[in-house]
Motif scaffolding. Structure first.
Motif, PDB file in Angstrom:
ATOM      1  N   GLY A 361      20.186  50.159  95.821  1.00 43.22           N
ATOM      2  CA  GLY A 361      19.875  51.496  96.305  1.00 43.22           C
ATOM      3  C   GLY A 361      20.396  51.789  97.699  1.00 43.22           C
ATOM      4  O   GLY A 361      21.089  50.970  98.326  1.00 43.22           O
ATOM      5  N   TRP A 368      24.611  51.610 101.191  1.00 38.94           N
ATOM      6  CA  TRP A 368      24.037  51.210  99.908  1.00 38.94           C
ATOM      7  C   TRP A 368      24.055  49.698  99.766  1.00 38.94           C
ATOM      8  O   TRP A 368      24.905  49.019 100.340  1.00 38.94           O
ATOM      9  N   GLY A 391      24.658  56.935  91.888  1.00 44.57           N
ATOM     10  CA  GLY A 391      23.815  57.457  92.958  1.00 44.57           C
ATOM     11  C   GLY A 391      24.617  58.089  94.078  1.00 44.57           C
ATOM     12  O   GLY A 391      24.300  59.191  94.539  1.00 44.57           O
ATOM     13  N   GLY A 395      24.609  61.715  92.880  1.00 42.45           N
ATOM     14  CA  GLY A 395      23.250  61.981  93.343  1.00 42.45           C
ATOM     15  C   GLY A 395      22.189  61.531  92.357  1.00 42.45           C
ATOM     16  O   GLY A 395      21.017  61.917  92.483  1.00 42.45           O
ATOM     17  N   ASP A 396      22.556  60.722  91.378  1.00 46.52           N
ATOM     18  CA  ASP A 396      21.608  60.219  90.382  1.00 46.52           C
ATOM     19  C   ASP A 396      20.568  59.333  91.072  1.00 46.52           C
ATOM     20  O   ASP A 396      20.904  58.496  91.910  1.00 46.52           O
ATOM     21  N   GLN A 397      19.305  59.506  90.694  1.00 45.87           N
ATOM     22  CA  GLN A 397      18.215  58.798  91.373  1.00 45.87           C
ATOM     23  C   GLN A 397      17.616  57.643  90.565  1.00 45.87           C
ATOM     24  O   GLN A 397      16.562  57.112  90.933  1.00 45.87           O
ATOM     25  N   THR A 398      18.290  57.249  89.490  1.00 41.52           N
ATOM     26  CA  THR A 398      17.739  56.190  88.648  1.00 41.52           C
ATOM     27  C   THR A 398      17.504  54.897  89.430  1.00 41.52           C
ATOM     28  O   THR A 398      16.574  54.137  89.139  1.00 41.52           O
ATOM     29  N   TRP A 399      18.321  54.641  90.438  1.00 38.67           N
ATOM     30  CA  TRP A 399      18.171  53.416  91.225  1.00 38.67           C
ATOM     31  C   TRP A 399      16.799  53.307  91.863  1.00 38.67           C
ATOM     32  O   TRP A 399      16.344  52.199  92.194  1.00 38.67           O
ATOM     33  N   ARG A 400      16.113  54.440  92.027  1.00 33.39           N
ATOM     34  CA  ARG A 400      14.781  54.409  92.650  1.00 33.39           C
ATOM     35  C   ARG A 400      13.746  53.699  91.784  1.00 33.39           C
ATOM     36  O   ARG A 400      12.631  53.409  92.261  1.00 33.39           O
TER      37      ARG A 400
END
Length: 463
Positions: A361, A368, A391, A395-400
């Motif tokens: 992340g 990163w 990400g 801007g994908d937030q799946t890493w969160r």
């Protein structure tokens, strides 16, 4: 032109004889040092599996990317590991569920499966040479714990794993070893030649537009401002985003990050060709693990050679000191093989977090992290690389989903000593439980034989 490596650099800057992977590597071109100023969208530090995956995915999305590698592509754990591509993580599923809950754990497991699929898909769709995937992973128990293994399979199925229970009879048919009892079989797992996969991944990243510079260490990073500045010995890179994929080798560049990883070394040997006998003794062609720790992980590779891994150390140690122990482990498990000769012996050092989950992340704006993949590196490095690329570009937030697994100091030298002590301290207890299980099985067999004799003689069976 292929690179010629008659010796290979180890993690501590020393050389050792080449690994089996080095002697069977596909041709790969030499890559230059960075000697000029460069301006890119993304600068990746580290050309291991995670860094190369980030570079490929970012370049495929149309952004400019440069990879800085202090040595050469996949020179560390990415090119020296056991080659197992497995679902899951280094942490046990029970611990994951306890920490984040069942629904969250299911999402994490699905991501680990996506990492496995990424590796398989990349190999198949590109016709990657020399990788040679072989299906299956068998996780064997050396104690007679039928109910526990069945319960483990059920827990794995609850979270979406493709796992099946193998009873002792089926295990011993595939691996005739009286020390083996039940097992969990993962049909979708597979094993590969990891160095050739990494070299193929590097070539794919370059085809997509990434630029890879070898023997170009990142000396310092100025992360302030919109454009980050990465200094190397001969030039400087400016980038909007920096991805740190150097694992335990971030060292002086980012000591606070390197300190969150335990550097765990394991040793790998490949035997001389064993001929048809190996097929008779080790009938299962997939990957095999018969422990939850460093000992023993093995598979058949090349022209009927046995590759065997184990003997963990929490410090750098010469591989030759592990040779006798590894050969003894083979003899203990498969005495029918007789004396085996070592053709190649090497060490690889992985970075393991305290919670045994990866570090993925954005740790500060434009910086990163893709690291901490020790334990299940091939699937999680692929997954982590793809998540970071999505990400920072989309801007994908799946890493969160990995946010509950924060950066935790690994304890420095004390942490290493504790890890080594746990490994050494639990082995005698494990060995005792294994021998007790074998004693009980032999006792049951003798009692069954006596009952059969009584029955044949017409005598009443003893109560």
């Amino acid at each position: 032109m292929p690179q010629a490596h008659d010796r290979t650099m180890t993690d501590d800057g020393k050389t050792q004889p080449p690994s089996w992977y080095e002697t069977t590597r596909v041709a790969s071109r030499e890559r230059p040092r960075l000697t000029f100023e460069l301006d890119v969208d993304v600068c990746v530090v580290g050309a291991g599996l995670a860094g190369l995956t980030v570079a490929r995915e970012v370049a495929q999305r149309g952004w400019s990317v440069a990879v800085l590698e202090a040595e050469r592509v996949a020179w560390a754990a990415s090119g020296r590991n056991t080659g197992f591509v497995l679902p899951g993580f280094g942490a046990h599923i029970e611990d994951i569920v306890e920490r984040v809950g069942l629904d969250h754990a299911k999402q994490l497991w699905a991501l680990s499966e996506q990492g496995l699929d990424y590796v398989r898909r990349t190999i198949e769709e590109t016709g990657m040479p020399g990788v040679d995937p072989v299906p299956g992973w068998l996780h064997v128990s050396k104690i007679d714990n039928d109910k526990e293994v069945r319960a483990e399979v059920e827990r794995l199925r609850w979270i979406g794993a493709d796992a099946e229970f193998w009873p002792a009879a089926r295990v011993r048919e595939a691996l005739p070893n009286p020390r083996y009892f039940n097992a969990v079989h993962f049909r979708r797992a597979f094993h590969i030649h990891p160095l050739n996969y990494a070299l193929g991944l590097a070539a794919l990243a370059e085809q997509a537009g990434a630029r890879i510079f070898e023997e170009t260490p990142a000396v310092s990073i100025d992360a302030a401002g919109v454009r980050k500045r990465i200094t190397t010995p001969s030039a400087r890179v400016r980038a909007a985003h920096v991805v740190l994929a150097g694992n335990v080798h971030l060292g002086a560049l980012m000591p606070q990050l390197a300190a969150t990883l335990l550097p765990i070394s394991t040793f790998v040997l490949t035997t001389e060709p064993l001929g048809p006998l190996l097929d008779e003794v080790v009938r299962y062609r997939g990957a095999v693990s018969d422990t939850n720790r460093a000992d023993n992980h093995y598979r058949i590779v090349g022209d009927n050679r046995l590759q065997w891994s184990g003997r963990m150390r929490a410090w750098e140690a010469n591989p030759r000191f592990a040779a006798r122990g590894l050969v003894a482990d083979i003899a203990r498990n498969f005495p029918a093989l007789g004396k085996v000769e070592i053709a190649h012996l090497w060490r690889g050092t992985l970075g393991r977090t305290i919670h045994r989950m990866p570090q993925i992340g954005e740790i500060e704006r434009g910086v990163w992290l893709a690291s901490g993949f020790g334990g299940h590196g091939l699937n999680t490095s692929a997954m982590g690389g793809e998540l970071v690329a999505r990400g920072l570009v989309e801007g994908d937030q799946t890493w969160r989903l990995f946010a509950p697994y924060e950066l935790v100091w690994a304890g420095g030298r004390f942490g290493r000593a504790v890890a080594q002590g746990i490994y050494w301290g639990t082995r005698p207890g494990d060995r005792l439980r294994q021998e007790l299980a074998r004693y009980r099985e032999r006792a049951r067999s003798r009692r069954a034989a006596r009952l059969a004799e009584r029955k044949d003689a017409g005598a009443p069976a003893a109560p």
